[in-house]
Each structure stands twice: as C-alpha cells, then as structure tokens.
Design a protein around this motif. Structure first.
Motif: not given
Length: 83
Positions: A18-21, A26-32, A62-64
């Motif tokens: 779940l932490l990996a998901v 978060c990384w997907s939102l960071a790319v957006v 940066l935060g995400l």
C-alpha cells in the motif's frame, strides 16, 4: 483485471504494498505538476498571473516527488523481498 479484483487485491495487500502504491500515485501526480509547470512557462503573456492563475506547480512537484520517493524507499525492501 476488473474493479472488484483490484479492490480485493488492495484490501488484502500488505502495508508495504500500500505504501508503494501511495508512492507511485504521488510520483504520478508529481509528473502532472511538472507538465503543468512547463505549460505555464511556455505561455507567452505579459500578465500571466491574471490569465493563467497562480498555482505553485514547482512546489507541488517538489513536495509530491519527495513524499513519493520516501514512500517508495520505505516499501522497497519488503516489496523486493516478496519477488
């Protein structure tokens, strides 16, 4: 994989999975956020703040990215151990 199967997998997943998901989301939102920041920088307008609006895309990116990287780093040993 259907929606019910995905829900079943997420319901019975380990905390590390779940932490990996969460880290991947978060990384997907960071790319957006990165893409939106690039689009804002490309726009040629004198009064950009009034026409585009003010969203701190760089700070959000940066935060995400830091939160997502931390989540992925914390879940990595358990996830790799299950392979």
């Amino acid at each position: 994989m259907g929606a019910m199967e995905l829900l079943h997998v997420l319901t019975f997943a380990s905390d590390a999975a779940l932490l990996a998901v969460a880290g991947a989301v978060c990384w997907s939102l960071a790319v957006v956020c990165l893409i939106m920041d690039r689009l804002r920088e490309k726009r040629r307008s004198v009064d950009r703040l009034e026409r585009v609006g003010f969203v701190p895309w760089t700070g959000l990116f940066l935060g995400l990215a830091i939160i997502g990287g931390g989540c992925l780093a914390m879940s990595l040993p358990v996830v790799l151990g299950n392979l």
